[in-house]
Design an enzyme around this catalytic site. Structure first.
Site, short mmCIF file in Angstrom:
data_model
loop_
_atom_site.label_atom_id
_atom_site.label_comp_id
_atom_site.label_asym_id
_atom_site.label_seq_id
_atom_site.Cartn_x
_atom_site.Cartn_y
_atom_site.Cartn_z
N ARG A 238 0.85 -1.18 0.00
CA ARG A 238 0.00 0.00 0.00
C ARG A 238 0.88 1.24 0.00
NH1 ARG A 238 -3.28 -2.90 -1.43
NH2 ARG A 238 -5.36 -3.37 -0.61
N GLU A 267 -4.37 7.57 -5.04
CA GLU A 267 -4.56 6.83 -6.29
C GLU A 267 -5.83 7.29 -6.98
OE1 GLU A 267 -4.30 2.62 -5.52
OE2 GLU A 267 -2.19 2.75 -4.97
N HIS A 286 -1.37 0.25 -9.86
CA HIS A 286 -1.96 -0.70 -8.92
C HIS A 286 -2.50 -1.95 -9.64
CE1 HIS A 286 -3.90 -0.91 -4.67
NE2 HIS A 286 -3.59 -2.12 -5.11
#
Length: 320
Positions: A238, A267, A286
């Site tokens: 993360r 994000e 991601h």
């Protein structure tokens, strides 16, 4: 009467049909655009189950609006987007999807190691931009992976899967974890070390720990200063675990050699973010679990968790 559920993003038809066998389904129709908060606040007031993504913030304010909600099924391993304590207080089950994405995320972690070490993205741009004029001995030289020391922060399922891949490259593996994994040490021949030792010894450092209050900014200026100048940092966990400003400064000043990042504190990462200006950073949107097979497996697990919860059966993966 069937329970009602809301799906916060358009998902594969076969998963929707599976849920429809036992539930009344409503779904946000967009695949690439998150459901607006206002819509989610409206829908959550009446539904029995919520099928959501990491992009949705399921906080106390939202949960207080839920009158009938019994389950929040998160399409992810992590669940830092959900206020777990508030869900627990309201008797709402929260589920996630671990296990099924282990190997795929380990593949991506190792891919980032290779891409950063051998400057793959930079070299591709060098060729496409017409800069390749001749061969020269030290042109775009990188770091060796074979025989290097790999330090893994967070020895869970994905950590162990990365260890298996590292053995194929003759790597020496050290790790740090909240608690020692003696069974893994015996099985794989890996060595437990302190955080400081790991940072000082490792050629590659992979961040694979869960994101919690305790791991926020776990890698900060102090930790980066302990790393070798040739060290490569990989983060597929993360974004908030690594302090991005400190990382930028360490990379810009050549205090560490490179970084491979699949996750960011915000994000999508803003296009004017300083990290995106550096040639020694490989950045990805991601995609750790982004294989077709794995994403469908994750959706199936999330659907099963949802359905079992609404049937008052125990789901396979319960957070609370």
């Amino acid at each position: 009467m069937k329970p009602t559920i809301y799906i916060t993003r358009k998902i594969d038809d076969q998963i929707v049909e599976k849920i429809r066998e036992t539930c009344e389904v409503e779904m946000w129709p967009e695949e690439d655009t998150p459901v607006p908060r206002s819509v989610l606040e409206e829908k959550i007031q009446k539904i029995d189950g919520l099928f959501c993504l990491l992009t949705e913030t399921i906080d106390k304010t939202l949960l207080e609006k839920a009158e009938n909600l019994k389950v929040v099924s998160n399409l992810a391993v992590g669940y830092n987007n959900i206020d777990i304590q508030s869900a627990k207080e309201k008797g709402i089950t929260v589920t996630n999807t671990p296990g099924v994405l282990t190997e795929t995320t380990a593949d991506l972690t190792f891919a980032l190691m290779m891409a950063t070490a051998r400057r793959i993205v930079e070299s591709s741009s060098y060729l496409r931009d017409g800069e390749w004029k001749t061969w020269s001995p030290m042109q775009l030289t990188g770091q060796d992976i074979y025989g290097a020391t790999l330090g893994i922060i967070g020895m869970g399922r994905i950590g162990e899967a990365v260890v298996k891949r590292a053995f194929g490259f003759g790597m020496n593996v050290v790790y740090h974890n909240r608690s020692r994994k003696q069974e893994a040490e015996k099985k794989y021949g890996i060595t437990y070390v302190s955080m400081d030792q790991l940072l000082k010894k490792s050629d590659f450092i992979c961040v694979l720990t869960p994101y919690t209050k305790e791991t926020h900014d776990l890698i900060d200026e102090k930790e980066l200063s302990l790393m070798k100048s040739t060290a490569i940092l990989i983060n597929t966990a993360r974004g908030g675990i690594v302090n991005e400003e400190a990382l930028y400064n360490a990379l810009k000043d050549n205090k560490i050699w490179a970084a491979g990042l699949d996750v960011f504190e915000q994000e999508p990462i803003p296009l004017d973010h300083p990290l995106l200006t550096l040639p020694n950073v490989v950045t990805l949107p991601h995609i750790g679990s982004a294989s077709i097979k794995t994403r469908l497996k994750m959706a199936n697990v999330a659907a099963d968790n949802l359905i079992k919860s609404l049937k008052n059966e125990k789901p396979e993966y319960v957070v609370v």
